[in-house]
Design a protein around this motif. Structure first.
Motif, short mmCIF file in Angstrom:
data_model
loop_
_atom_site.label_atom_id
_atom_site.label_comp_id
_atom_site.label_asym_id
_atom_site.label_seq_id
_atom_site.Cartn_x
_atom_site.Cartn_y
_atom_site.Cartn_z
N GLN A 178 0.84 -1.20 0.00
CA GLN A 178 0.00 0.00 0.00
C GLN A 178 0.88 1.25 0.00
O GLN A 178 1.95 1.28 0.62
CB GLN A 178 -0.91 0.00 1.23
CG GLN A 178 -1.94 1.13 1.25
CD GLN A 178 -2.88 1.04 2.44
OE1 GLN A 178 -2.48 0.65 3.54
NE2 GLN A 178 -4.13 1.40 2.25
N LEU A 179 0.40 2.30 -0.69
CA LEU A 179 1.10 3.58 -0.73
C LEU A 179 0.51 4.54 0.30
O LEU A 179 -0.52 4.27 0.91
CB LEU A 179 1.01 4.19 -2.13
CG LEU A 179 1.49 3.32 -3.30
CD1 LEU A 179 1.38 4.10 -4.61
CD2 LEU A 179 2.92 2.85 -3.07
N ASN A 180 1.17 5.70 0.46
CA ASN A 180 0.68 6.69 1.41
C ASN A 180 -0.74 7.14 1.13
O ASN A 180 -1.50 7.46 2.05
CB ASN A 180 1.60 7.92 1.42
CG ASN A 180 2.84 7.71 2.25
OD1 ASN A 180 2.83 6.93 3.20
ND2 ASN A 180 3.93 8.38 1.91
N ASN A 181 -1.12 7.22 -0.15
CA ASN A 181 -2.47 7.69 -0.50
C ASN A 181 -3.51 6.58 -0.43
O ASN A 181 -4.64 6.76 -0.87
CB ASN A 181 -2.46 8.31 -1.89
CG ASN A 181 -2.09 7.31 -2.99
OD1 ASN A 181 -1.84 6.14 -2.73
ND2 ASN A 181 -2.05 7.79 -4.23
N ALA A 183 -3.55 3.76 -2.04
CA ALA A 183 -3.60 2.93 -3.25
C ALA A 183 -2.88 1.60 -3.01
O ALA A 183 -1.97 1.50 -2.18
CB ALA A 183 -2.96 3.66 -4.42
N ILE A 184 -3.32 0.57 -3.74
CA ILE A 184 -2.71 -0.76 -3.65
C ILE A 184 -2.00 -1.07 -4.96
O ILE A 184 -2.60 -0.93 -6.05
CB ILE A 184 -3.76 -1.84 -3.35
CG1 ILE A 184 -4.42 -1.57 -1.99
CG2 ILE A 184 -3.13 -3.23 -3.35
CD1 ILE A 184 -5.58 -2.50 -1.69
N TYR A 185 -0.74 -1.48 -4.88
CA TYR A 185 0.05 -1.77 -6.08
C TYR A 185 0.67 -3.17 -6.00
O TYR A 185 0.81 -3.74 -4.91
CB TYR A 185 1.16 -0.72 -6.26
CG TYR A 185 0.69 0.49 -7.05
CD1 TYR A 185 1.09 0.68 -8.37
CD2 TYR A 185 -0.18 1.41 -6.49
CE1 TYR A 185 0.65 1.78 -9.11
CE2 TYR A 185 -0.63 2.50 -7.21
CZ TYR A 185 -0.21 2.68 -8.52
OH TYR A 185 -0.66 3.75 -9.24
N LEU A 186 1.02 -3.67 -7.17
CA LEU A 186 1.64 -5.00 -7.31
C LEU A 186 2.97 -4.86 -8.03
O LEU A 186 3.06 -4.24 -9.09
CB LEU A 186 0.70 -5.91 -8.12
CG LEU A 186 1.28 -7.22 -8.64
CD1 LEU A 186 1.51 -8.19 -7.50
CD2 LEU A 186 0.36 -7.84 -9.69
N SER A 187 4.02 -5.42 -7.43
CA SER A 187 5.32 -5.49 -8.11
C SER A 187 5.59 -6.95 -8.46
O SER A 187 5.37 -7.85 -7.63
CB SER A 187 6.44 -4.95 -7.21
OG SER A 187 6.34 -3.54 -7.07
N PRO A 200 -0.74 -1.04 -11.08
CA PRO A 200 -1.76 -0.65 -10.10
C PRO A 200 -2.82 -1.74 -9.94
O PRO A 200 -3.18 -2.42 -10.90
CB PRO A 200 -2.36 0.61 -10.73
CG PRO A 200 -2.19 0.41 -12.20
CD PRO A 200 -0.89 -0.34 -12.37
N VAL A 201 -3.30 -1.89 -8.73
CA VAL A 201 -4.44 -2.76 -8.46
C VAL A 201 -5.65 -1.88 -8.14
O VAL A 201 -6.69 -1.95 -8.79
CB VAL A 201 -4.15 -3.73 -7.30
CG1 VAL A 201 -5.38 -4.61 -7.02
CG2 VAL A 201 -2.94 -4.60 -7.61
N VAL A 202 -5.51 -1.03 -7.14
CA VAL A 202 -6.51 -0.01 -6.82
C VAL A 202 -5.79 1.33 -6.83
O VAL A 202 -4.98 1.61 -5.94
CB VAL A 202 -7.15 -0.25 -5.44
CG1 VAL A 202 -8.18 0.84 -5.14
CG2 VAL A 202 -7.80 -1.62 -5.37
N SER A 267 -2.88 -3.62 -16.68
CA SER A 267 -3.77 -2.48 -16.50
C SER A 267 -4.70 -2.67 -15.31
O SER A 267 -5.27 -3.76 -15.10
CB SER A 267 -4.61 -2.28 -17.77
OG SER A 267 -5.61 -1.31 -17.56
N ALA A 268 -4.90 -1.59 -14.55
CA ALA A 268 -5.85 -1.63 -13.44
C ALA A 268 -7.26 -1.90 -13.93
O ALA A 268 -8.09 -2.49 -13.22
CB ALA A 268 -5.80 -0.32 -12.66
#
Length: 506
Positions: A178-181, A183-187, A200-202, A267-268
């Motif tokens: 999770q990021l500060n804002n 958002a949920i991301y995948l690496s 990006p996921v969300v 793509s999200a």
């Protein structure tokens, strides 16, 4: 006329009105008559009204001086005889003032109003910035180190990881965060591509999912459902912002039909809603654990586990005909249930042959502080204590080695590596392992994972990769470690190599 008793009697001037001059003035100064219909400066402003403001003629006026106008005495020498003509041509006036004076007054009023407005705006902006700073400071205190960079890694993010081997034999590692804002991301890492790909996921802009649909500090879970070596789905789970100590579970699926890639960003917009989303409610501090089919001799369905006030719940997905199912009961087992907000992880075990035993294994801290295991295999739940007590905020990570076969002479017998970080203790990362039908508690630190202790966040996948949060300047980073142990030699169980940092640049 008898004067009013409330009003003194005044001596009135004998000055007469020149009707013809009045008519001439109305024609000559028609523009002044029109101007009188425009908004005028409110001359009744006081320190209580902040500053003069433009008001319409019909606007109510406050605090008007009730004193009547006084007559002004005009010396006889300045009077114009009746029917006479003034010797000088009268200067044109606006609103009763000489034109030059009128424009000076107008310009002065504009300058004053502009200065006041500028001051008020500056004050409002300053106050707003001050409020924002205060709010931000409060949020940062809650976040224990969140930075002002919205797309930086959230200092208190949870992590989730999964892995798979593709049809070319390449190893693929996935990490969700999770990021500060919020958002949920995948690496994702592909061993042939050899670089982290961020997707990006969300992201707050896609699939009608705003960032307000993610709880800050949400639990995260990630799994890969394998159809065969060429096709697979990815599942991600998280929580909505909590309400009354509870949080609704959300879920998205990246369908194989969209083309799962670990060599380029996905793509999200291709993530689709899962039926598991909005169907189940966890306690706000619950961990989330999921599993997707990994192999032909592994558990065949999709599972989701979470914590309620009464214990652990399970839901499963068999196929599109049955959909997601949960019987609303907590898991019944012969050991104590998880303590409140316990760390909860899963490590699956594959069988090597059709006669072997496949299982999902849940590890948690029980209400008696014991590091515990629930085995979901052979259609039943079985509980075990691992011989170690841990604190209420301890973090757990686990992976399995070998296969659960019935043959005693199987060359790769079942084993587990269970790692714990207990912030209440000063003992770093601790190891408890399973070998030869016995659980063993190791009393020395796993020195190679010492950097993981600081942020108390650590996860593991079946490929024996460990990911943990490590301080980096004013922020944090995700660091990857690879287990180098030999399942047959316990003296190597604490051997890990630091691989590097997970790429998360957005």
């Amino acid at each position: 006329m008898t004067p009013s008793p409330d009003r003194p009697e005044y001596q009135y001037s004998t000055l007469e009105v020149d009707v013809e001059a009045q008519n001439r003035n109305q024609n000559q100064y028609a523009e002044t008559a029109q101007a009188s219909q425009l908004p005028e400066v409110n001359q009744n402003a006081s320190e209580h009204l902040n500053y003069p403001e433009v008001v319409e003629n019909y606007a109510p006026k406050r605090d008007v001086d009730p004193t009547l106008p006084e007559p002004v005495h005009v010396p006889e020498s300045e009077k114009i005889p009746a029917g006479g003509v003034a010797t000088d041509t009268p200067e044109k006036r606006i609103c009763g003032m000489k034109r030059k004076i009128f424009w000076i007054v107008v310009v002065g009023a504009i300058v004053v109003v502009a200065a006041i407005v500028a001051g008020v705006v500056a004050g409002v902006v300053t106050r707003k910035n001050g409020d924002s700073s205060s709010d931000s400071s409060g949020s940062n205190a809650d976040a224990e180190g969140a930075t002002n960079n919205e797309t930086a890694l959230f200092a208190n993010t949870n992590l989730a990881t999964a892995n798979f081997t593709d049809e070319f034999g390449n190893e693929n590692y996935l990490v969700v965060y999770q990021l500060n804002n919020k958002a949920i991301y995948l690496s994702a890492w592909n061993s042939s591509h050899k670089s982290w790909v961020v997707s990006p996921v969300v992201d707050g802009k896609t699939n009608n999912l705003g960032l307000d649909s993610v709880r800050q500090g949400t639990a995260l879970s990630l799994d890969v459902f394998t159809y065969d070596t060429k096709s697979r789905d990815i599942h991600v789970y998280w929580q909505l912002p909590d309400s009354g100590g509870l949080a609704t579970i959300k879920a998205l699926t990246y369908d194989n039909d969209k083309g799962v890639s670990t060599q380029s960003a996905i793509s999200a917009a291709n993530w689709i809603d899962s039926e598991a989303g909005n169907s189940y409610i966890s306690t706000a501090g619950s961990s989330l654990v999921s599993y997707g089919k990994q192999c032909d001799f592994c558990n065949q369905y999709t599972y989701l586990y979470w914590q309620t006030a009464n214990g652990l719940r399970e839901a499963n997905y068999v196929n599109s005909s049955t959909g997601w199912y949960s019987d609303n009961n907590v898991i019944k087992v012969d050991i104590e249930p998880p303590s409140e907000n316990s760390s909860l992880v899963q490590a699956h075990v594959a069988a090597a042959t059709a006669s072997g035993h496949r299982s999902m294994n849940l590890f948690y801290r029980s209400t008696t502080s014991a590091l515990s295991q629930i085995v979901n295999g052979d259609g039943r739940y079985v509980g075990h204590y691992l011989g170690r007590d841990i604190g209420p905020k301890a973090t757990i990570a686990a992976f399995s080695t070998g296969f659960n076969e019935t043959s005693k002479n199987w060359p790769a017998p079942l084993g587990f590596q269970v790692l714990t970080i207990d912030p209440a203790a000063s003992d770093g990362v601790q190891l408890t392992y399973y070998k030869g039908d016995t659980w063993t508690k190791v009393d020395r630190k796993v020195e190679a994972l010492g950097d993981c202790r600081g942020h108390n966040t650590m996860v593991a996948n079946h490929a024996r990769r460990i990911y943990c949060l490590v301080k980096n300047g004013d922020g944090v980073e995700i660091v990857e470690f690879a287990w180098q142990g030999d399942p047959s030699d316990p003296s190597t169980y604490a051997n890990y190599d630091r691989i590097g940092t997970v790429g998360i640049s957005v």
